[in-house]
Design a protein around this motif. Structure first.
Motif, PDB file in Angstrom:
ATOM      1  N   GLU A 145       0.816  -1.205   0.000  1.00 28.50           N
ATOM      2  CA  GLU A 145       0.000   0.000   0.000  1.00 28.50           C
ATOM      3  C   GLU A 145       0.854   1.260   0.000  1.00 28.50           C
ATOM      4  O   GLU A 145       0.520   2.259  -0.640  1.00 28.50           O
ATOM      5  N   PHE A 148       1.946   2.103  -3.440  1.00 28.64           N
ATOM      6  CA  PHE A 148       0.856   2.697  -4.221  1.00 28.64           C
ATOM      7  C   PHE A 148       0.695   4.177  -3.877  1.00 28.64           C
ATOM      8  O   PHE A 148       0.534   5.026  -4.759  1.00 28.64           O
ATOM      9  N   THR A 174       0.676   2.824  -9.706  1.00 25.10           N
ATOM     10  CA  THR A 174      -0.431   2.985  -8.765  1.00 25.10           C
ATOM     11  C   THR A 174      -1.322   1.751  -8.779  1.00 25.10           C
ATOM     12  O   THR A 174      -1.110   0.821  -9.573  1.00 25.10           O
ATOM     13  N   ASN A 175      -2.323   1.746  -7.925  1.00 23.36           N
ATOM     14  CA  ASN A 175      -3.257   0.613  -7.885  1.00 23.36           C
ATOM     15  C   ASN A 175      -4.547   0.900  -8.661  1.00 23.36           C
ATOM     16  O   ASN A 175      -5.586   0.298  -8.407  1.00 23.36           O
TER      17      ASN A 175
END
Length: 671
Positions: A145, A148, A174-175
């Motif tokens: 996370e 990201f 990025t996610n």
């Protein structure tokens, strides 16, 4: 989202102060003006349990400190509190916590988390330096996370800087969904100049497949069917890449374009009356492009039938009767005819209007995302004062549903030779050269006043983008050679300099041996004037500048200041003048065989006729490409009138090359 109010703020700051005050009992705090960047260890942002508030974390940090005196664990809890404040849209409180943590010294284990949170807290704030925040993010080494979040922040900061290549590279990390990543990368990558792509690919290897895809679409822009085949090969080569299964929507739409079957094209021009000569020259250009296609295809039956309709004195109903069932129209040439005819055309007609009405319709009203390869029409702007370039909202209400039922798209484009467009391009050219304090000289005719107003409006916009409120333009307006000379000398402050010299001579009763001095803040001169006035202007400027200053002030003009029929004397008087004009009128262009044929067929064409011929030639050559140009906005067509592309309103954007007069000759400039 939670708001803690004033009492909560007091508790928060008291809790922070309390925790950090206790730290002095067991350690000596390290005070610094900015965070120390050390080699961080990967750390994940804490996933805290639901309903936990920042105040809970602050209290937990206080208790932990009282119990263990473990600074690193305490600071980790404080950073979690700052993180929660950011999640609750309370950046001021987050910044206060982060400031207090920094003042007490940041341990290496918390440095990465701290750097990430500081960037989140200040990104987007008007006084925050994107460059400094990006440097801070470089120290964040994380996975999951945190990785990201880092990529999202880098994307945001690179976008603020206008570094769209770097932003595109970051968004891939990025996610976001694959579709969103591809669309965003494609939007940014296709906004970059084609000549910059090689360096972009070297700097960001992850973007190389996207660059290859753009080059593939440009190479196969003339054939949707060929593009579809090449895309299949591309996806096989890049198996496993995000582009294998997710292509940009516009590229997919381009492969679905089909030939609209234009076997009959109506061309609407004034072929009699006052503008007959203008219409005839445009017609000559269209016919020349038509026969060029005949030679290429070796089969005249593959080309559409051209019907020329005279618009002189014809009312709307007469023109509608003449057009009949024809689905492809080039023209009209005059603004009034465009405004009266096009709203009355039946649904399903594709128009290449050769002038702009008052306002351009939004893309949705003209349905310009085609499912067929349309031979649309595009408007030509002011060819002279009679053919004034306006713009125009032309919409067929309720057309969307009817078009869907007919499976035929209405396409409406505008192809302009507008003087305003040249003024805008010249503003960008001069501004991008680094000049910021030009003198703008404009004749008092309506044509040059329109160009003057457009230049200043666009110049203000360019200054605003640099957050500069002052435009630093000195204006000169003239109506004859005397007012021209007077205006230039006043703008350069030469007249005031002469007055000061005369005053000193009067006061001292002695001759002052001095040269009148011109202003030193002026860095460029822009002229909107006829060729004859521009010939007068350049020597006046040279005479007004102090030769002992050692400073040359460049003069810039548009094609409206150039007349290629005046002979060598003109080029002598225009020495060192920079200008923009059509490639067709430049000494070295790519259509030399065509030029020889044109000179044999139509001898002694003047400068305006050459421009009108090029305009007609390009209008016809654009026809089969408009479907693709409307779909892939980054594509261009190298025409006689310039490098042509389409914007979102369906207007043809025309970029003209730059040249300079040297040694009584026109020389092209590559910059």
């Amino acid at each position: 989202m939670r708001h803690i109010g004033q009492a909560g703020k007091i508790f928060t700051l008291s809790a922070i102060a309390s925790v950090l005050l206790l730290s002095g009992c067991g350690s000596t705090p390290k005070t610094q003006s900015k965070p120390v960047v050390v080699e961080p260890t990967p750390i994940e942002t804490s996933q805290v349990e639901e309903n936990v508030t920042p105040e809970h974390k602050l209290l937990e940090a206080k208790k932990l400190w009282e119990r263990t005196r473990n600074k690193e664990q305490r600071d980790a809890l404080l950073l979690q509190a700052a993180d929660l404040y950011l999640q609750n849209q309370q950046p001021v409180l987050a910044q206060q916590v982060l400031y207090e943590v920094k003042e007490d010294g940041i341990s290496g284990g918390n440095q990465s988390y701290y750097s990430l949170l500081v960037t989140k807290a200040y990104a987007g704030m008007p006084n925050a330096s994107a460059e400094e925040l990006l440097a801070m993010l470089d120290g964040v080494k994380a996975t999951g996370e945190t990785a990201f979040q880092k990529a999202e922040l880098q994307t945001q900061l690179f976008t603020q800087q206008g570094n769209y290549a770097a932003a595109a590279n970051s968004v891939l990390l990025t996610n976001l969904s694959d579709e969103d990543k591809v669309q965003q990368v494609w939007q940014w990558l296709t906004s970059l100049p084609a000549e910059s792509l090689f360096e972009v690919g070297k700097a960001y290897p992850a973007l190389s497949p996207f660059i290859t895809l753009r080059e593939l679409t440009e190479k196969n822009a003339s054939s949707p069917a060929t593009l579809a085949v090449e895309l299949q090969k591309f996806q096989q080569v890049y198996r496993g890449h995000v582009l294998e299964n997710t292509l940009p929507k516009s590229v997919v739409a381009a492969t679905q374009l089909t030939d609209a079957g234009a076997n009959d094209i109506a061309v609407l021009l004034p072929l009699s009356g006052r503008l007959a000569r203008t219409g005839q020259v445009v017609k000559n250009g269209i016919m020349s492009a038509y026969y060029t296609d005949v030679e290429k295809r070796q089969d005249e039956h593959l080309l559409p039938r051209l019907r020329f309709i005279d618009t002189n004195g014809a009312d709307t109903q007469h023109l509608l009767n003449e057009i009949g069932d024809t689905k492809f129209i080039v023209g009209p040439l005059l603004k009034d005819t465009v405004e009266s005819l096009i709203p009355n055309l039946p649904v399903g007609v594709n128009v290449l209007a050769l002038n702009r009405p008052e306002e351009i319709a939004a893309p949705a009203t003209t349905n310009v995302m085609p499912t067929n390869n349309t031979l649309a029409t595009s408007s030509s702007a002011s060819l002279n004062d009679d053919l004034h370039n306006s713009g125009g909202a032309i919409a067929a209400s309720g057309a969307k549903g009817e078009l869907a039922a007919l499976d035929l798209v209405t396409s409406l484009n505008y192809f302009g030779l507008a003087p305003e467009d040249e003024a805008k391009q010249l503003a960008e050219y001069v501004f991008n050269k680094g000049y910021r304090a030009p003198i703008v000289i404009a004749a008092q005719s309506s044509l040059y006043q329109r160009m003057d107003a457009t230049f200043k409006k666009h110049w203000t916009l360019l200054n605003d983008q640099e957050n500069k409120r002052r435009t630093n333009i000195t204006s000169v307006t003239f109506n004859d050679s005397n007012s021209l000379r007077e205006g230039i000398t006043q703008a350069l402050d030469v007249a005031q300099s002469n007055d000061r010299i005369n005053q000193i001579e009067y006061m001292t009763n002695a001759e002052v041996y001095n040269m009148p001095r011109s202003r030193r803040d002026i860095d460029a001169i822009v002229a909107f004037a006829s060729p004859q006035d521009t010939e007068l202007l350049n020597p006046i400027i040279e005479a007004s500048l102090n030769p002992y200053d050692g400073k040359q002030v460049p003069v810039y003009a548009t094609s409206r200041s150039m007349d290629y029929d005046s002979g060598k004397n003109q080029w002598r008087d225009l020495q060192n003048v920079h200008f923009i004009d059509m490639p067709w009128l430049m000494p070295s262009h790519n259509w030399q065989p065509l030029q020889q044929e044109v000179e044999q067929a139509w001898q002694n064409q003047n400068t305006m006729q050459k421009r009108l011929f090029a305009f007609g030639f390009d209008a016809y050559q654009l026809l089969p490409q408009l479907g693709m140009l409307n779909t892939l906005k980054y594509l261009t067509h190298e025409g006689l009138t310039g490098t042509l592309s389409l914007n979102q309103q369906g207007e043809v954007i025309r970029r003209q090359p730059q040249a300079i007069i040297r040694n009584e000759k026109v020389q092209m400039l590559s910059e």
